[in-house]
Design a protein around this motif. Structure first.
Motif, short mmCIF file in Angstrom:
data_model
loop_
_atom_site.label_atom_id
_atom_site.label_comp_id
_atom_site.label_asym_id
_atom_site.label_seq_id
_atom_site.Cartn_x
_atom_site.Cartn_y
_atom_site.Cartn_z
N GLN A 197 0.63 -1.14 0.10
CA GLN A 197 -0.04 0.06 -0.01
C GLN A 197 0.50 1.04 -0.17
O GLN A 197 0.40 2.44 0.16
CB GLN A 197 -0.74 0.12 1.22
N ASN A 198 1.95 1.51 -0.41
CA ASN A 198 3.14 2.32 0.07
C ASN A 198 2.48 3.11 -1.30
O ASN A 198 2.08 2.32 -2.42
CB ASN A 198 4.54 2.20 0.27
N ASP A 199 2.64 4.44 -1.84
CA ASP A 199 2.09 5.43 -2.70
C ASP A 199 2.59 4.40 -4.22
O ASP A 199 1.65 4.59 -4.86
CB ASP A 199 2.43 6.75 -2.37
N ARG B 2 -5.64 0.58 2.94
CA ARG B 2 -5.56 1.67 3.37
C ARG B 2 -6.48 2.08 3.95
O ARG B 2 -6.96 2.75 4.80
CB ARG B 2 -6.39 2.97 2.17
N THR B 3 -7.49 1.20 3.78
CA THR B 3 -8.94 1.20 5.10
C THR B 3 -9.16 0.22 6.17
O THR B 3 -9.22 -1.12 4.87
CB THR B 3 -10.60 1.47 4.52
N PRO B 4 -8.45 -0.58 6.27
CA PRO B 4 -8.06 -1.42 6.58
C PRO B 4 -9.08 -2.06 7.63
O PRO B 4 -10.31 -2.12 8.59
CB PRO B 4 -7.25 -1.48 8.65
N LEU B 5 -8.77 -3.66 7.40
CA LEU B 5 -10.32 -4.25 7.26
C LEU B 5 -10.41 -4.95 9.12
O LEU B 5 -11.58 -4.52 10.34
CB LEU B 5 -10.09 -5.81 7.03
N ARG B 6 -9.65 -4.84 10.64
CA ARG B 6 -9.20 -4.76 11.15
C ARG B 6 -10.57 -5.78 12.00
O ARG B 6 -11.18 -5.86 13.14
CB ARG B 6 -9.38 -3.76 12.04
N SER B 7 -9.96 -7.31 10.97
CA SER B 7 -11.00 -8.68 11.99
C SER B 7 -10.32 -9.61 11.24
O SER B 7 -9.63 -9.51 10.36
CB SER B 7 -11.96 -7.84 10.71
N TRP B 8 -10.54 -10.38 11.60
CA TRP B 8 -10.13 -11.53 11.59
C TRP B 8 -11.80 -12.49 11.02
O TRP B 8 -11.12 -14.11 10.34
CB TRP B 8 -9.86 -12.85 12.44
N ASN B 9 -12.87 -11.93 10.99
CA ASN B 9 -13.63 -12.26 10.52
C ASN B 9 -13.87 -12.82 9.15
O ASN B 9 -14.63 -12.27 8.62
CB ASN B 9 -15.42 -12.15 11.42
N ASN C 252 -0.49 6.57 6.63
CA ASN C 252 0.36 7.14 6.86
C ASN C 252 1.68 5.84 7.48
O ASN C 252 1.78 5.43 8.33
CB ASN C 252 1.03 7.61 8.04
N PRO C 253 2.35 5.96 6.16
CA PRO C 253 3.64 4.96 6.26
C PRO C 253 4.29 4.93 7.91
O PRO C 253 4.41 3.38 7.92
CB PRO C 253 4.13 4.45 5.52
N ASP C 254 4.49 5.55 8.21
CA ASP C 254 5.19 5.52 9.64
C ASP C 254 4.72 5.66 10.94
O ASP C 254 5.34 5.03 11.51
CB ASP C 254 6.08 7.68 9.45
N THR C 255 3.29 5.43 11.16
CA THR C 255 2.65 5.28 11.55
C THR C 255 1.62 3.95 11.88
O THR C 255 1.21 4.14 12.77
CB THR C 255 1.40 6.35 12.18
#
Ligand SMILES: [Zn+2]
Ligand SMILES: [Zn+2]
Length: 402
Positions: free
Chosen positions: A189-191, A226-233, A284-287
């Motif tokens: 997902q880097n630019d 870029r819009t993280p899933l944040r799930s294991w479902n 933001n790749p740094d955070t």
């Protein structure tokens, strides 16, 4: 279809080998929760694909029989030509899968992992409904259904091995074929890497149409979306972008925008919706930090046991689907959906994980007894269910063992 079923043992051997290398080199490219989620998504996709492709395949067969404008000779040259043509169409299907919202809603599943290993290859969509349209030109050219299916399966099987970080650059091959290095770029997902390297087997299409990007030492890929899933479902992984599109198309007041939400460029949102529901923080790749939920050693062991159960269930369904009635197929699919969702609940430490397990336990037991499941699968499933019951019986605290 059968080619993929026969390739499954090979997939597991290669994944075990990659995991062994990963542990020996201490590279940490495997995380248990991420790998289980990838395998869950893959199992769901395999079973759903068997059911949902029946109609498109029938349409393809009718077109080849009745509308094909050309009858190709049956020779190896014909086979190679069809293979290259399929890959060309795959490139455009894949490219639009990233560039058009409704197609991205289905393809996003494959990119939702923040790791990159061979299990990522199995993260395939269950929700695609339009992909088959890209391959209709092959029917008009008279490429028989069986040949098209074999080529599609070979194309997919080829793509398995490129999902690894343990193979470096491959020199001249990186300029001709899709290789691990080329495909790592595609998952980053880097630019500089976004929307690059869409090829399936050949990278030449990207070089021809301006989407090729080699991997750069100074830009290590950051995997994920870029819009993280944040799930294991696995159900949520297939649904989350569709839900966003439904929400945006309902929220906008302009009729043109309601359509553009679905068929416009991926990420485009109507102005009135943006004013009401502003976007989340930009990438933001740094955070950037990977999604994780910490689990006890015991819960991890229990999750692995449930993974074994899900694998038994899936293999028994895939081998027995043809002898099941439609109602039985639906019931079997529902049992698998419940099993995989419950497993997601364990991995996310959800408060409902224990009740999910109890519900799943009865459902899978009923399935293994009532449906025409082969003896080896039936005994394996019952054995795993009894082991799970013993495990749950000794649990302390929440949700599985604390
Ligand atoms: Zn992609
Ligand atoms: Zn991939």
């Amino acid at each position: 279809m059968q080619i993929i079923l026969y390739a499954i043992p090979g997939f597991f051997i290669l994944m075990a080998l990659e995991l062994a290398i990963d542990l020996k080199r201490k590279t940490g490219y495997y995380r248990l929760n991420d790998a289980i989620a990838s395998l869950s998504i893959g199992m769901l996709s395999r079973v759903v694909t068997v059911i949902k492709t029946l109609i498109p395949l029938s349409i393809y067969g009718i077109l080849v029989e009745d509308v094909a404008v050309y009858s190709w000779p049956d020779s190896w040259l014909f086979w190679v030509g069809a293979f290259v043509l399929y890959d060309f169409l795959y490139y455009w299907n894949h490219r639009l899968g990233h560039e058009m919202s409704v197609l991205w809603a289905a393809h996003v599943v494959h990119h939702s992992s923040e790791e990159y290993n061979l299990t990522t290859a199995l993260r395939q969509t269950s929700g695609s409904v339009l992909n088959w349209l890209f391959f209709i030109p092959l029917a008009f050219l008279g490429i028989p259904l069986e040949l098209m299916l074999s080529i599609a399966a070979l194309n997919l099987v080829y793509q398995f091995w490129v999902h690894t970080r343990h193979v470096g650059r491959l020199g001249i091959l990186d300029g001709i074929l899709v290789t691990p290095s080329n495909h790592r770029v595609h998952h980053a997902q880097n630019d500089i890497y976004i929307d690059k390297n869409y090829g399936g087997v050949f990278i030449i299409w990207d070089r021809m149409f301006g989407t090729f990007q080699p991997e750069l030492d100074e830009q290590p890929p950051i995997y994920g979306i870029r819009t993280p899933l944040r799930s294991w479902n696995p159900i949520w992984s297939n649904w989350h972008v569709y839900r966003q599109l439904i929400s945006d198309s309902r929220a906008t007041v302009h009729w043109r925008d309601k359509l553009k939400v679905w068929f416009g460029r991926t990420g485009w949102r109507p102005d009135d919706v943006l004013a009401k529901l502003p976007p989340k923080k930009p990438f933001n790749p740094d955070t950037f930090s990977k999604f994780d939920v910490s689990l006890s050693f015991t819960t991890k062991g229990y999750a692995l046991l449930q993974l074994a159960l899900a694998i038994c269930l899936t293999l028994s369904l895939l081998t027995q689907f043809t002898v099941m009635s439609f109602i039985e197929q639906l019931f079997a699919c529902l049992a698998l959906v419940v099993t995989l969702s419950a497993l997601g609940g364990i991995l996310e430490n959800k408060s409902w994980a224990f009740s999910g397990e109890v519900f799943k336990w009865f459902m899978v037991l009923a399935m293994s007894v009532l449906l025409p499941v082969e003896a080896w699968a039936q005994w394996s499933i019952i054995g795993l269910l009894l082991t799970s019951l013993l495990w749950l019986g000794t649990r302390r605290g929440d949700p599985i063992d604390a």
